[in-house]
Design an enzyme around this catalytic site. Structure first.
Site, mmCIF file in Angstrom:
data_model
loop_
_atom_site.group_PDB
_atom_site.id
_atom_site.type_symbol
_atom_site.label_atom_id
_atom_site.label_comp_id
_atom_site.label_asym_id
_atom_site.label_seq_id
_atom_site.Cartn_x
_atom_site.Cartn_y
_atom_site.Cartn_z
ATOM 1 N N GLU A 61 0.823 -1.335 0.011
ATOM 2 C CA GLU A 61 -0.057 0.009 0.035
ATOM 3 C C GLU A 61 0.939 1.166 -0.121
ATOM 4 O OE1 GLU A 61 -3.210 2.135 2.993
ATOM 5 O OE2 GLU A 61 -2.934 -0.060 3.008
ATOM 6 N N ASP A 83 -8.888 -6.549 7.364
ATOM 7 C CA ASP A 83 -7.462 -6.387 6.817
ATOM 8 C C ASP A 83 -7.072 -7.544 5.714
ATOM 9 O OD1 ASP A 83 -7.074 -4.286 8.326
ATOM 10 O OD2 ASP A 83 -6.239 -5.045 10.005
#
Length: 173
Positions: A54, A127
């Site tokens: 990310e 997540d």
């Protein structure tokens, strides 16, 4: 950490997912060691062709940015040791890739990840779904969706079709 396989027709297949959690009270070096060991285990078990991380470029919560940066550094190090290329994707890119909308909510991302990977339900915790979405995004972006279609590439998800159309529109502008 999500592991998927992307077929020639952009069909994503679930391989594995793991979420490593550490207590906030744990010393930072030990937290990074624990998370790094989890990443290393998954890399060594599955030997991926690429790793996606990310990219956080704007965030109001400095501790979140720092945490992501520290963990990314560990992942970059492990990838570099093994000669594995690393791709960076913003949360907006990931959401757009899997849902067709960069502002999608977590539950929408989870639902689309389940649909794309043909899972009975969205991966838990959130997540896990995010990690799989990142892996899917990277796999799909490895070759632009506007590239010539390969045989059998007729089963695009709605998100892939929207992405392909947007890429084609941007190239013709």
């Amino acid at each position: 950490m999500g592991v998927v396989e992307i077929g020639a027709a952009r069909r994503a297949t679930f391989i594995d997912v793991a979420v490593v959690r550490t207590p906030a009270s744990m010393e930072l070096s030990q937290r990074l060691l624990t998370i790094g060991s989890g990443i290393e285990e998954l890399i060594d078990q599955h030997k991926p062709d690429a790793i996606a991380l990310e990219r956080v470029f704007a965030q109001h919560n400095v501790s979140t940015v720092m945490g992501i940066a520290q963990i990314s550094g560990v992942a970059f190090f492990l990838a570099a040791q093994r000669g594995i290329p690393v791709g960076l994707h913003t949360p907006t890119e990931v959401k757009a890739a899997v849902t067709g909308y960069g502002g999608a909510e977590k539950d929408q991302v989870g639902a689309m990840v389940a649909k794309i990977l043909r899972l009975a339900s969205p991966p838990k915790p959130a997540d896990a779904a995010d990690a799989l979405a990142l892996a899917i995004c990277h796999g799909w972006r490895g070759t632009p969706l506007s590239a010539p279609r390969v045989a059998g590439d007729t089963n695009l998800t709605p998100a892939q079709a929207a992405w392909r159309a947007a890429e084609q529109r941007s190239r013709s502008s």
